[in-house]
Design an enzyme around this catalytic site. Structure first.
Site, short mmCIF file in Angstrom:
data_model
loop_
_atom_site.label_atom_id
_atom_site.label_comp_id
_atom_site.label_asym_id
_atom_site.label_seq_id
_atom_site.Cartn_x
_atom_site.Cartn_y
_atom_site.Cartn_z
N GLU A 165 13.65 -3.14 -7.18
CA GLU A 165 13.24 -3.19 -8.35
C GLU A 165 13.55 -1.67 -9.51
O GLU A 165 13.83 -0.91 -8.93
CB GLU A 165 11.51 -3.31 -8.53
CG GLU A 165 10.97 -4.35 -7.91
CD GLU A 165 9.40 -4.39 -8.05
OE1 GLU A 165 8.92 -5.21 -7.63
OE2 GLU A 165 8.89 -3.11 -8.15
N ARG B 231 -8.78 -10.46 -1.85
CA ARG B 231 -10.05 -9.99 -1.41
C ARG B 231 -10.93 -9.32 -2.44
O ARG B 231 -10.36 -9.09 -3.61
CB ARG B 231 -9.85 -9.10 -0.36
CG ARG B 231 -8.82 -8.00 -0.83
CD ARG B 231 -8.75 -6.87 0.08
NE ARG B 231 -7.66 -5.84 -0.26
CZ ARG B 231 -7.41 -4.82 -0.99
NH1 ARG B 231 -8.44 -4.52 -1.65
NH2 ARG B 231 -6.37 -4.23 -1.23
N GLY C 143 0.80 -1.23 -0.04
CA GLY C 143 0.06 -0.03 0.10
C GLY C 143 0.83 1.37 0.04
O GLY C 143 0.46 2.17 0.77
N GLY C 144 1.91 1.23 -0.89
CA GLY C 144 2.82 2.52 -1.04
C GLY C 144 3.67 2.72 0.50
O GLY C 144 4.53 3.40 0.32
#
Lengths: 501, 180, 501, 180
Positions: free
Chosen positions: A202, A294, A166-167
């Site tokens: 990355e 989810r 989530g950052g």
């Protein structure tokens, strides 16, 4: 597996309401749980049954695992829908449900665990042949190793916490010299935040687009993809507006992305609904990011173009039925967009806002869907996230959807709590947005809060309004501020902080 | 009737007349005419200005008058001419007497960026408050020297609760607010 | 023809709001007109511009032709959308628009005139080869002629006023002996009501279904059918619930009905949107009834399954564009139902009701559309019809649509004005309705208002509520009624009248 | 606390207890327990009865107490025991003293079906009122002899406005109301 009769929703707000609606349509008893400040929340009013589970802070109620499970057992729920957030991606909760003989409406616990670990997910993706952003195979052990990788992959690159998401716990590194400082910082933060200091590397993508694929998988092992969603417009890694299809993909790319999503789902033996997230670069090349095990906040846009009720599919799959009744996914029709209506103050750098909904008139009419968690007079509590409602529109094409979104935002009345309706109006009217040229840097590149300042007409109207008010209570006009007056001090402070961004 | 109305840094003398459902105001030489009708749920008006339809709302949040229209809310101050003068005086001395930073909404004090004795420049972040799962920096407007810290870190604070007191310190004029 | 820039809506309530929405999406300025009691009606609040046109009674405002045209000219409207009712099917109004150089968004005046005359419409249908209910070719001149026809056609038959419509001026005649009395009665009433005593004769169909076809025709003469709607559930000839497709038609019948509708439209050189009404008997045989030269109240169900915005098509056609952008009608998807939410009192034999909307929470979520003309605090005026809102749902099939309708009715909060929400809940839950066995006699055969009486649980809840109220104001409990007390007298009267039906 | 509550022809003695957000009532021997919380927009409550969630509303329309739930509205009367007795008496004599027919909503009087002097039987239609483009028959409950016509035909009438007065006339018991 037997038909579900009583389903408890271990959540609150708009998503709890969303799930209740489908349960009622399926003639299944909906059971809400609520914290003390949520006694009159919409999901409590709308559920068939509702039971208290503790105090306001999430850890005392919605994140109180024992209390939720105990309640589910006591009220004889035969399944639990976790919504999103809270226990939605929590392996322990899924296991606790199983232990209590309650169906968890979602993936198997081991799948949640496996995909929750970023590195495990990456290697699963690699094994399933999904494209990955060039980077380290696993955690990077040393700064030296990091430097070597840096030269291979090229700068700028991303330092990411293995346990992050989530950052949170990621940092862009522009050069080898920056790498040294970033290395220890990121590991320290990661240790502090997640109790795990492992990091990986990355390649940083310059103007990434966030594109995700909606998948369904049933107990027979069948997996289908229901198309993609583009969620590139974000602030502080929070999605603000989502749409489907993505304007970035051509049919070939769309097909290949969908197949990729199904491959990893099949590879991990996925069950129920899930979302495979990718980032795409400016050339339309996409790379696997992570899997959300989810239902997503933005699932309605997929429902609008496919006509499929995803919550219904989740429940049928949990009952052991074959997904889509064994049929093929329908061809999507038209275009859909979702604007997240959030309690936040554009004049205060979008700081979350709370308070009482004094007046509300939701937009209605053709092609408009509201998934709201509020009503007039409702007190927005300070304990939970600030999503008030989701405004979802459908159009025959992207331009009709965009114009309909603008129309709906124009007729949206929501007062008493600061919100981002005016921001969404700015966004939907922006030529770059209209052209579909999106990236997660959209706001950095195009937005300043001064763009939401009222125009000349608004100021004239405000003058008239203020005069009407003064006329009404000319005797009750406030006295001049005392020196160092508290109220004005903070107001000015906040306004300047807002304007200064 | 006559008022001074300040909004968005604009300070206008407004001449006001109303009759039945009609209102006229004169401001900066121009006249605005509106047909108005109250709506429910607070002080809300439907305005027709040259036939153009608008809904506007007035509300008072912690003594601050606000106007909302088309999803935008901004503060307004209404005074009669005499108050205007007084205001001018207190304003002038306002910056000189210091300021108090308060919590704009209920939340938890995460951390102070300053301690007593520190010199704070205008617009400097002084305290971080967490509310609704997000951290938010509060800034000082005038700045000055920190005299008191009024709430402990990790403490839950109510909306409007004072967090920090600043004593005025000499500032370059440039730092003075453009608004007012 | 040039693009329209400013469109005046010569209507009010939900349909005016409906048209405003599409105008905004097309970036056309929407201009509302309003009567005095409608100053704060929703269409006035939502329009770009709004202008007064007179006092409350329709004839002084919405039916004041000169005033409406004069206003349209003064505010430089280049077109007028009539909505439904008021001037929607008024030849003189359409001509007045033309005379004023204003585009009338609807059929040509001569078409309105031709199809407004029942007999002219019948002969047009005959000429176009549409099936007609067996009956007289034209007006029946004498009782003797009526008797002859009666023997040919067979009893029961219908005596219908040539100038009648909407259920007015028609009478079922069971036998030749009844014919004598009915003959003079019907002619007398017709003379009184319409100033025209001509009557004609049709065979009476026992359990008719009302099925209508939606058509579009553009200035190139192209006509398409966008499927049918079944509107059989009616009270006093007022439609209450409509759906598409019709559960009564098989694909062959559907195609043939659609072709028939296009044939008559083409035959009369129809322009813009229209509806061809049929009645079908129990064998599924359908017969031409009449053509409505306007947008129908129930048009949204067609929009839900086709994805077409009919108001948008009306405007584009009025601009001289080809309908559907020259494309073919899309294959309909799924099923849609519309429940008309009406201000009427089920306990008083569904007498219309007026008053203030004290509390409203419209149903929301997947597959739900509201076309509302109300908001909280709105005073429902006594001058106009009592339609408050249209609840429209979509489902993948009829059963999902029906269950979704039930769900939406369950979450619908509308208080302050008596309404028919509970009635619709009864209807949507009725096994015969669920089975799709409908006819215009559905209510006569299945409904009694006692079916809406509160159940045992409701009475318990009412006891609790009353007690809470009494506790709150035990001192303010009303004194016993004075003899011959006014209030209780009429209440009892009304309740007994309600119960006695 | 004790009340008599009549609704839907049911007349119950209710024993009432409340504490914080909980309320208990005893009626016909059984006990009902509810957790209640007020909601906005009138006297509206959220009730949780054995966990089952309900929204209920109480309102007073022309002195008549009404309860609304799930789209159904019906009249309720709440009295304390003493009133109950009085009520009984006045009720008994009620039918004997005549009745007044009033307009239940604003509208226009279309036509009277009776004239002064006419004998009206219970349930008989006496006047037609047009409202919202529909004609509606109003009926007498007790019936009697028409004494006065209080509004002209074609006259616009307000809600609750008396239209017709009836003087009681001897009735067969069968005609007496079952309810009350």
């Amino acid at each position: 597996m037997a038909r579900l009769r009583r389903v408890l929703i271990a959540n609150r707000g708009e998503i709890a309401v969303r799930v209740i609606r489908t349960l009622r349509e399926m003639d299944i008893t909906s059971i809400a749980v609520f914290s003390e400040p949520d006694r009159t929340a919409l999901h409590v009013l709308m559920a068939d049954e509702a039971y208290p589970i503790g105090a306001g802070p999430s850890r005392d109620s919605y994140l109180n695992l024992d209390r939720v499970i105990e309640t589910a057992k006591r009220v004889r729920a035969d399944a639990i829908h976790p919504g999103y957030g809270f226990f939605a991606e929590n392996e322990a909760f899924a296991r606790a449900c199983a232990a209590a003989g309650i169906v968890f409406i979602g993936p198997r616990p081991e799948t949640i665990a496996a995909l929750g670990d970023k590195l495990a997910a990456r290697s699963a993706a690699r094994a399933a042949g999904l494209p990955l952003v060039p980077g380290s195979e696993g955690p990077v052990e040393s700064l030296d190793e990091a430097k070597v990788l840096g030269r291979e992959i090229g700068f700028p690159l991303m330092l990411k916490a293995v346990a992050g998401g989530g950052g949170k716990g990621m940092r862009i590194v522009g050069s080898e010299t920056e790498l040294e400082a970033a290395w220890s910082l990121t590991r320290g933060e990661s240790q502090a935040a997640f109790g795990d200091d492992r990091v990986f590397i990355e390649r940083a993508i310059q103007r990434p687009r966030h594109i995700e694929a909606q998948i369904l998988a049933d107990s027979s092992g069948r997996v289908v993809c229901l198309g993609e969603r583009e969620c590139s417009v974000q602030r502080r890694h929070q999605k603000l507006l989502e749409e489907t299809p993505s304007p970035a993909l051509d049919p070939a790319q769309r097909a290949s992305l969908g197949e990729a999503a199904c491959r990893i789902a099949a590879h991990v033996g996925y069950l129920n609904a899930g979302t495979v997230e990718f980032i795409a670069d400016e050339r339309g090349e996409y790379y696997f990011l992570e899997v959300n095990t989810r239902l997503q906040v933005e699932h309605p846009v997929t429902e609008m173009v496919t006509g499929i009720d995803l919550v219904r599919e989740q429940i049928l799959i949990a009952e052991g039925e074959s997904l889509l009744g064994g049929g093929d996914p329908p061809a999507p029709r038209g275009w859909s967009m979702e604007a997240r209506i959030i309690a936040e103050d554009p004049a205060m750098n979008f700081m979350p806002s709370a308070g009482r909904i004094e007046r509300v008139r939701l937009p209605q009419g053709p092609g408009v869907r509201n998934d709201a968690g509020i009503y007039r007079g409702y007190e927005v509590p300070v304990f939970y996230d600030s999503l008030l409602s989701k405004l979802v529109v459908w159009g025959a094409d992207r331009e009709q959807a965009r114009r309909r979104l603008l129309r709906a935002l124009d007729e949206f009345v929501l007062e008493g709590v600061r919100n981002n309706i005016a921001f969404h109006r700015w966004l939907a009217a922006h030529p770059e947005f209209a052209a579909g040229r999106l990236s997660t840097r959209f706001l950095d590149e195009h937005f300043q809060s001064s763009m939401l300042a009222p125009g000349a007409e608004a100021l004239d109207l405000a003058l008239i309004t203020a005069a009407l008010h003064a006329r009404g209570e000319s005797q009750r006009v406030a006295l001049p501020n005392a020196p160092g007056d508290v109220r004005s001090a903070w107001r000015w402070a906040d306004r300047s902080s807002g304007r200064s961004r | 009737m006559k008022f001074w109305i300040s909004l968005e840094g604009r300070d206008a003398e407004v001449e006001f007349r109303s009759e039945a459902d009609k209102v006229w105001i004169e401001v900066d030489g121009k006249t605005l005419e509106a047909d108005f009708h109250p709506l429910p749920d607070g002080e809300v008006y439907s305005l027709l200005v040259n036939g153009h339809s608008h809904e506007v709302r007035v509300s008072t949040v912690r003594d601050q008058l606000e106007v909302s229209l088309r999803g935008i809310t901004f503060p307004v101050e209404v005074r009669n001419p005499i108050e205007k003068v007084l205001k001018g005086l207190t304003r002038a001395s306002g910056a000189g007497t210091g300021e108090t930073i308060v919590a704009p909404m209920p939340g938890v004090v995460v951390a102070y960026r300053v301690k007593p004795g520190d010199l704070v420049v205008p617009g400097q972040a002084v305290v971080v408050v967490e509310a609704m799962k997000m951290q938010n920096e509060l800034m000082a407007r005038h700045g000055g020297v920190v005299t008191e810290v009024l709430a402990a870190e990790r403490a839950s604070v109510a909306a409007g609760q004072p967090l920090l007191k600043l004593k005025a310190a000499p500032m370059p004029d440039a730092a003075k607010p453009a608004v007012a």
